[in-house]
Write a protein that holds these residues in place. Sequence first.
Motif, PDB file in Angstrom:
ATOM      1  N   VAL A  45      46.969  -6.986 -41.530  1.00  0.00           N
ATOM      2  CA  VAL A  45      47.163  -7.717 -42.490  1.00  0.00           C
ATOM      3  C   VAL A  45      48.207  -8.810 -42.301  1.00  0.00           C
ATOM      4  CG1 VAL A  45      46.030  -6.212 -44.151  1.00  0.00           C
ATOM      5  CG2 VAL A  45      48.394  -6.246 -44.088  1.00  0.00           C
ATOM      6  N   VAL A  46      48.435  -9.851 -42.797  1.00  0.00           N
ATOM      7  CA  VAL A  46      49.570 -10.912 -42.911  1.00  0.00           C
ATOM      8  C   VAL A  46      49.910 -11.055 -44.303  1.00  0.00           C
ATOM      9  CG1 VAL A  46      50.292 -12.939 -42.200  1.00  0.00           C
ATOM     10  CG2 VAL A  46      48.594 -11.895 -40.758  1.00  0.00           C
ATOM     11  N   GLU A  75      40.859 -14.705 -43.104  1.00  0.00           N
ATOM     12  CA  GLU A  75      40.361 -15.271 -44.802  1.00  0.00           C
ATOM     13  C   GLU A  75      42.101 -15.016 -45.212  1.00  0.00           C
ATOM     14  OE1 GLU A  75      37.547 -13.217 -46.626  1.00  0.00           O
ATOM     15  OE2 GLU A  75      38.611 -11.143 -46.270  1.00  0.00           O
ATOM     16  N   LEU A  76      42.059 -15.874 -46.345  1.00  0.00           N
ATOM     17  CA  LEU A  76      43.533 -16.243 -46.650  1.00  0.00           C
ATOM     18  C   LEU A  76      43.483 -16.511 -48.169  1.00  0.00           C
ATOM     19  CD1 LEU A  76      46.790 -16.958 -46.424  1.00  0.00           C
ATOM     20  CD2 LEU A  76      45.982 -19.445 -46.209  1.00  0.00           C
ATOM     21  N   ALA A  77      44.473 -15.755 -48.991  1.00  0.00           N
ATOM     22  CA  ALA A  77      44.830 -16.187 -50.322  1.00  0.00           C
ATOM     23  C   ALA A  77      45.945 -16.860 -50.443  1.00  0.00           C
ATOM     24  CB  ALA A  77      44.524 -14.844 -51.171  1.00  0.00           C
ATOM     25  N   ALA A 125      48.532 -14.161 -48.688  1.00  0.00           N
ATOM     26  CA  ALA A 125      47.887 -12.816 -48.012  1.00  0.00           C
ATOM     27  C   ALA A 125      46.713 -12.995 -47.287  1.00  0.00           C
ATOM     28  CB  ALA A 125      47.507 -11.807 -49.318  1.00  0.00           C
ATOM     29  N   SER A 126      46.583 -12.404 -46.172  1.00  0.00           N
ATOM     30  CA  SER A 126      45.387 -12.796 -45.312  1.00  0.00           C
ATOM     31  C   SER A 126      44.855 -11.340 -44.481  1.00  0.00           C
ATOM     32  CB  SER A 126      46.137 -13.746 -44.068  1.00  0.00           C
ATOM     33  OG  SER A 126      44.902 -13.825 -43.330  1.00  0.00           O
ATOM     34  N   PHE A 254      47.396  -6.647 -52.973  1.00  0.00           N
ATOM     35  CA  PHE A 254      46.184  -6.818 -52.169  1.00  0.00           C
ATOM     36  C   PHE A 254      45.956  -5.923 -51.064  1.00  0.00           C
ATOM     37  CE2 PHE A 254      49.140  -8.512 -48.893  1.00  0.00           C
ATOM     38  CZ  PHE A 254      48.340  -8.269 -47.455  1.00  0.00           C
ATOM     39  N   MET A 255      44.586  -5.574 -50.864  1.00  0.00           N
ATOM     40  CA  MET A 255      44.103  -4.553 -50.019  1.00  0.00           C
ATOM     41  C   MET A 255      43.123  -5.116 -48.995  1.00  0.00           C
ATOM     42  SD  MET A 255      43.324  -1.717 -53.087  1.00  0.00           S
ATOM     43  CE  MET A 255      42.369  -2.594 -53.850  1.00  0.00           C
ATOM     44  N   ALA A 256      43.114  -4.419 -47.729  1.00  0.00           N
ATOM     45  CA  ALA A 256      42.091  -4.720 -46.913  1.00  0.00           C
ATOM     46  C   ALA A 256      41.996  -3.643 -45.738  1.00  0.00           C
ATOM     47  CB  ALA A 256      42.672  -5.938 -46.055  1.00  0.00           C
TER      48      ALA A 256
END
Length: 274
Positions: A45-46, A75-77, A125-126, A254-256
């Motif tokens: 994650v970034v 993807e990015l938020a 967040a990415s 945020f989660m991934a």
Amino acid sequence: MDVRYSTNPAEARGYDTAQLRRHYLVENVFVPGELRLTYSHEDRVVLGGAMPGAGPLRLEPDDALRTDHFCERRELAAFCVGGRGAVNCDGNAYPVERGDLVYVGRGTREVSFHSDDGSARFYLASAPAHRELPTTLVKAGDVTPIELGATESANARTIRRYIDGTLVQSCQLMMGWTQLAPGSVWNTMPAHTHLRRTECYFYFDLDEDARLVHILGEPDETRHLIVRNEQAVISPAWSVHSGAATGSYSFIWFMAGENYRFDDMDHIAMADLR
């Protein structure tokens, strides 16, 4: 880009305060006139922040990604924490103010951040993405608030789920905004883990002299971080993530990771916390 390597619970048991902060705390998310990013090997994650001044800030590729542009395989938020501005994606401008979010799909080549008056702040967040999905603007009023907790347990709060497969379909990124009610200070307690996902918290709306105690670590071997306003915490999949502050506050989560289920949580009984 600041790079953080993965850690394991056996190592973390021996970390002192400085080591805990170096591995898990992101202290300077916003710097005037700069775009700062932290790359974590936890699910790759970034996270970061953009605080444009008079001119725009462009999201550039970095050697940590080894791609031609940032969203080539990601993807990015971008969540507007404060002020008014715009997120520009391949020539399309998405105007935002506090509480608005722009989801930027994989394959977007040009991303930049603009401020109307120099006060706009964008939390970023990415996560890696395996397919292209449409870039989408989500206004704060589009998100249905969910009221949880109670004043008696000091955890009355409002949760807004921006990216969870309903308003916005993403590949693996999930993201939302939690606001603690006045007089409430606890978040995510009783605690949980989810061994299939990394989760990051960005704390804001804290008074300048307020502090938050973020609890992390294995359930039977917890540690803590002292966090101030507009700082972020990286929580590995094996770690709990909970906190209490000296006053009310907000946080972006945020989660991934492995799956795409918001309710995938392994709850920890209060009696099992150490």
